[in-house]
Write a protein that holds these residues in place. Structure first.
Motif, PDB file in Angstrom:
ATOM      1  N   LEU A 114       1.265  -9.265  -5.784  1.00 16.13           N
ATOM      2  CA  LEU A 114       1.496  -7.843  -5.487  1.00 16.13           C
ATOM      3  C   LEU A 114       0.201  -7.179  -5.035  1.00 16.13           C
ATOM      4  N   ALA A 115      -0.893  -7.461  -5.719  1.00 13.61           N
ATOM      5  CA  ALA A 115      -2.180  -6.874  -5.335  1.00 13.61           C
ATOM      6  C   ALA A 115      -2.578  -7.338  -3.933  1.00 13.61           C
ATOM      7  N   ALA A 116      -2.354  -8.608  -3.628  1.00 14.12           N
ATOM      8  CA  ALA A 116      -2.676  -9.126  -2.296  1.00 14.12           C
ATOM      9  C   ALA A 116      -1.785  -8.467  -1.240  1.00 14.12           C
ATOM     10  N   TYR A 117      -0.513  -8.296  -1.551  1.00 15.30           N
ATOM     11  CA  TYR A 117       0.436  -7.620  -0.656  1.00 15.30           C
ATOM     12  C   TYR A 117      -0.018  -6.185  -0.391  1.00 15.30           C
ATOM     13  N   GLN A 118      -0.377  -5.468  -1.449  1.00 12.79           N
ATOM     14  CA  GLN A 118      -0.814  -4.079  -1.301  1.00 12.79           C
ATOM     15  C   GLN A 118      -2.091  -3.991  -0.471  1.00 12.79           C
ATOM     16  N   HIS A 119      -3.001  -4.929  -0.699  1.00 14.52           N
ATOM     17  CA  HIS A 119      -4.247  -4.952   0.067  1.00 14.52           C
ATOM     18  C   HIS A 119      -3.954  -5.215   1.549  1.00 14.52           C
ATOM     19  N   ALA A 120      -3.103  -6.192   1.828  1.00 15.03           N
ATOM     20  CA  ALA A 120      -2.763  -6.507   3.217  1.00 15.03           C
ATOM     21  C   ALA A 120      -2.086  -5.318   3.890  1.00 15.03           C
ATOM     22  N   THR A 121      -1.205  -4.648   3.175  1.00 13.27           N
ATOM     23  CA  THR A 121      -0.519  -3.474   3.723  1.00 13.27           C
ATOM     24  C   THR A 121      -1.520  -2.365   4.040  1.00 13.27           C
ATOM     25  N   ALA A 122      -2.456  -2.124   3.143  1.00 11.69           N
ATOM     26  CA  ALA A 122      -3.475  -1.097   3.368  1.00 11.69           C
ATOM     27  C   ALA A 122      -4.351  -1.453   4.570  1.00 11.69           C
ATOM     28  N   GLN A 123      -4.709  -2.730   4.700  1.00 16.88           N
ATOM     29  CA  GLN A 123      -5.531  -3.162   5.828  1.00 16.88           C
ATOM     30  C   GLN A 123      -4.782  -3.002   7.148  1.00 16.88           C
ATOM     31  N   MET A 124      -3.481  -3.287   7.135  1.00 14.91           N
ATOM     32  CA  MET A 124      -2.676  -3.111   8.342  1.00 14.91           C
ATOM     33  C   MET A 124      -2.595  -1.641   8.738  1.00 14.91           C
ATOM     34  N   GLN A 125      -2.439  -0.759   7.765  1.00 12.81           N
ATOM     35  CA  GLN A 125      -2.395   0.674   8.053  1.00 12.81           C
ATOM     36  C   GLN A 125      -3.726   1.147   8.627  1.00 12.81           C
ATOM     37  N   HIS A 126      -4.812   0.643   8.060  1.00 14.16           N
ATOM     38  CA  HIS A 126      -6.142   0.987   8.566  1.00 14.16           C
ATOM     39  C   HIS A 126      -6.303   0.495  10.005  1.00 14.16           C
ATOM     40  N   ALA A 127      -5.845  -0.719  10.280  1.00  9.72           N
ATOM     41  CA  ALA A 127      -5.956  -1.280  11.628  1.00  9.72           C
ATOM     42  C   ALA A 127      -5.129  -0.465  12.626  1.00  9.72           C
ATOM     43  N   GLN A 128      -3.966   0.001  12.217  1.00  6.05           N
ATOM     44  CA  GLN A 128      -3.132   0.820  13.101  1.00  6.05           C
ATOM     45  C   GLN A 128      -3.825   2.143  13.429  1.00  6.05           C
ATOM     46  N   LYS A 129      -4.450   2.738  12.420  1.00  5.76           N
ATOM     47  CA  LYS A 129      -5.180   3.993  12.653  1.00  5.76           C
ATOM     48  C   LYS A 129      -6.374   3.752  13.564  1.00  5.76           C
ATOM     49  N   MET A 130      -7.068   2.637  13.355  1.00 10.96           N
ATOM     50  CA  MET A 130      -8.224   2.302  14.187  1.00 10.96           C
ATOM     51  C   MET A 130      -7.782   2.049  15.626  1.00 10.96           C
TER      52      MET A 130
END
Length: 77
Positions: free
Chosen positions: A27-43
């Motif tokens: 779950l922690a890895a999933y949440q981290h990956a999701t946050a990184q994807m959101q950051h990449a979309q904003k970037m």
């Protein structure tokens, strides 16, 4: 009464309070990956805006070079 933490995946709700230690790590890895994807979309959105601004600057520079007309001075503030 507090509700247990729930995770919705593929339209189904899952009770997170029943996760094992390995499940909590996943779950922690999933949440981290999701946050990184959101950051990449904003970037990506930010970089697209910057690229478009550079294109407009180049167009203005090319027009000025060909015509001698300074569009920034003509349409600037």
């Amino acid at each position: 009464m507090t509700r247990p933490p729930i995770l919705r995946l593929d339209g189904k709700d899952y009770d997170l309070s029943t996760l094992s230690a390995q499940g909590r790590e996943a779950l922690a890895a999933y949440q981290h990956a999701t946050a990184q994807m959101q950051h990449a979309q904003k970037m990506q959105a930010l970089l697209i805006r910057a690229k478009n601004a550079y294109v407009e600057d180049l167009k203005a520079e090319i027009v000025q070079g060909k015509t001698g007309l300074d569009l920034a001075a003509l349409f600037g503030d």
